[in-house]
Scaffold this active site. Structure first.
Site, PDB file in Angstrom:
ATOM      1  N   ALA A   1       1.854  -6.377  -7.757  1.00 51.07           N
ATOM      2  CA  ALA A   1       2.294  -6.773  -9.097  1.00 51.07           C
ATOM      3  C   ALA A   1       3.579  -7.575  -9.028  1.00 51.07           C
ATOM      4  O   ALA A   1       3.738  -8.596  -9.707  1.00 51.07           O
ATOM      5  CB  ALA A   1       2.490  -5.537  -9.972  1.00 51.07           C
TER       6      ALA A   1
ATOM      7  N   SER B   1       3.876  -3.693  -4.808  1.00 52.48           N
ATOM      8  CA  SER B   1       4.077  -4.971  -4.121  1.00 52.48           C
ATOM      9  C   SER B   1       3.203  -6.080  -4.695  1.00 52.48           C
ATOM     10  O   SER B   1       3.654  -7.223  -4.856  1.00 52.48           O
ATOM     11  CB  SER B   1       3.822  -4.821  -2.617  1.00 52.48           C
ATOM     12  OG  SER B   1       2.501  -4.397  -2.363  1.00 52.48           O
TER      13      SER B   1
ATOM     14  N   ASP C   1       2.348  -1.264 -13.397  1.00 59.58           N
ATOM     15  CA  ASP C   1       3.073  -1.937 -12.316  1.00 59.58           C
ATOM     16  C   ASP C   1       3.626  -3.276 -12.779  1.00 59.58           C
ATOM     17  O   ASP C   1       4.818  -3.572 -12.606  1.00 59.58           O
ATOM     18  CB  ASP C   1       2.156  -2.147 -11.106  1.00 59.58           C
ATOM     19  CG  ASP C   1       1.884  -0.877 -10.338  1.00 59.58           C
ATOM     20  OD1 ASP C   1       2.156   0.222 -10.875  1.00 59.58           O
ATOM     21  OD2 ASP C   1       1.385  -0.962  -9.206  1.00 59.58           O
TER      22      ASP C   1
ATOM     23  N   GLY D   1       0.797  -1.218   0.000  1.00 56.95           N
ATOM     24  CA  GLY D   1       0.000   0.000   0.000  1.00 56.95           C
ATOM     25  C   GLY D   1       0.825   1.261   0.000  1.00 56.95           C
ATOM     26  O   GLY D   1       0.335   2.336   0.360  1.00 56.95           O
ATOM     27  N   ALA D   2       2.095   1.157  -0.429  1.00 55.55           N
ATOM     28  CA  ALA D   2       3.000   2.316  -0.388  1.00 55.55           C
ATOM     29  C   ALA D   2       3.300   2.890  -1.759  1.00 55.55           C
ATOM     30  O   ALA D   2       4.081   3.829  -1.881  1.00 55.55           O
ATOM     31  CB  ALA D   2       4.303   1.924   0.311  1.00 55.55           C
ATOM     32  N   GLY D   3       2.708   2.313  -2.814  1.00 53.75           N
ATOM     33  CA  GLY D   3       2.939   2.838  -4.154  1.00 53.75           C
ATOM     34  C   GLY D   3       4.138   2.241  -4.857  1.00 53.75           C
ATOM     35  O   GLY D   3       4.589   2.772  -5.872  1.00 53.75           O
ATOM     36  N   LEU D   4       4.660   1.114  -4.355  1.00 53.12           N
ATOM     37  CA  LEU D   4       5.864   0.514  -4.928  1.00 53.12           C
ATOM     38  C   LEU D   4       5.578  -0.780  -5.689  1.00 53.12           C
ATOM     39  O   LEU D   4       6.500  -1.484  -6.082  1.00 53.12           O
ATOM     40  CB  LEU D   4       6.900   0.252  -3.829  1.00 53.12           C
ATOM     41  CG  LEU D   4       7.382   1.493  -3.079  1.00 53.12           C
ATOM     42  CD1 LEU D   4       8.440   1.105  -2.039  1.00 53.12           C
ATOM     43  CD2 LEU D   4       7.936   2.551  -4.021  1.00 53.12           C
TER      44      LEU D   4
END
Length: 330
Positions: free
Chosen positions: A117, A115, A159, A110-113
């Site tokens: 995908a 995870s 992503d 949930g941090a935009g990185l």
């Protein structure tokens, strides 16, 4: 008595991602620039004869709240992971046997990185090899789309494209991927606000507003398309100051559409005051991570110290060139 036959375990890993330009607007048709970074999800897959798809996951809750990673049994988390494994079994027409998958994710959720995908892509690569099938990156990208829909409803695809192909890419829906040749690697700092959120809800809200404010969003999509094209040229030419200015303008547009957050804004402002050439949120926003383009390692360390003092969590990351890769049989 015959010795028990060892079932080989296949491992594969896929990197995290950051978006340099174009998040949210990529869902509406603009191109985006994205970069793979060296935080990883790793999947371990082995065949079984139970006929079941069994998935276990260890997720980085230490990066969210408790200070300790632990096993996760949440159906919400495990359902898309099983879907990724099942997509491969369907692809290889394996109807009787099953597969056991263990996932270790070192990417904050949930941090935009990216995870989810990264995890889906790693599972697909590992499960395919465990079934004796090697599939190409184009097919891995395609198979990863369905599990992503279970999390993000209508994902753009950026992503899974970034974590599959690695390096820096330009992406445009529904699946156009171009790898970018860099004259030199950009020096990017990644910092987490610690405020994690649902990508699907944030993206859905933007899509909904775009339908009621068509002219406003049409103009922004056009501008972001130009920003991405110019940013690609700046990257290819090693023109960091130009790239930084384009990132700053992209952040202004993200702020306009309401996906930033006060903590993100404070970290972005602090990084630019400390010498960053450009800074913006990455991913869906509403919290999560921001990125800063630095002049070099010394500048990066100085900015990192400032952001840590403000409560940000700075990740040690570099460009990940390879994308998804099968690691070994064990």
């Amino acid at each position: 008595m015959k010795p028990e036959k060892m079932v080989p375990t296949i491992s594969a890993r896929a990197p995290a991602k950051i978006i340099l330009t174009g998040e949210h607007f990529v869902v509406l048709g603009a191109p985006a620039l994205a970069m793979a970074v060296d935080l990883y999800s790793t999947a371990y897959a082995s065949r079984n004869e139970t006929g079941k798809v069994e998935v276990e996951a260890t997720v980085p809750l230490k990066l969210v709240d408790s200070g300790k990673g632990r096993g996760a049994n949440s159906e919400e988390l495990l359902k898309p992971l099983r879907a990724a494994a099942q997509a491969v079994l369907n692809r290889v027409h394996r109807k009787t046997g099953g597969v056991h998958v263990q996932v270790e994710c070192d990417i904050p959720i949930g941090a935009g990185l990216g995870s989810s995908a990264s995890t889906s892509v790693a599972i697909i690569a590992a499960v395919a090899k465990s079934q004796g099938v090697r599939i190409g990156k184009k097919e891995i990208f395609r198979l990863a789309y369905k599990p992503e829909t279970l999390i993000h409803s209508k994902p753009s695809g950026v992503d899974q494209a970034t974590t599959t192909y690695g390096g820096v890419i330009e992406y445009k829906r529904p699946g156009k991927v171009e790898s970018i040749k860099l004259s030199r690697r950009p020096c990017i700092l990644v910092c987490d606000t610690g405020l994690h959120r649902s990508t699907g809800r944030l993206v859905g809200a933007v899509v909904k507003r775009s339908k009621s404010q068509e002219a406003f969003y049409r103009d922004r999509v056009k501008e972001v398309a130009g920003i991405t094209i110019s940013a690609r040229r700046a990257l290819e030419g090693g023109r960091d100051e130009e790239l930084g200015e384009l990132m700053n303008r992209n952040q202004e547009l993200l702020r306009e559409i309401g996906v930033s957050h006060p903590m993100l804004e404070r970290l972005i402002m602090a990084s630019t005051k400390s010498g960053a050439l450009g800074a913006k949120l990455t991913g869906a926003g509403g919290g999560g991570c921001m990125i800063a383009l630095c002049r070099g390692d010394e500048s990066k360390q100085r900015i990192a110290r400032r952001l840590r003092r403000m409560g940000g969590r700075v990740y040690r990351t570099n460009l990940a060139m390879k994308g998804v890769e099968v690691l070994r049989d064990s």
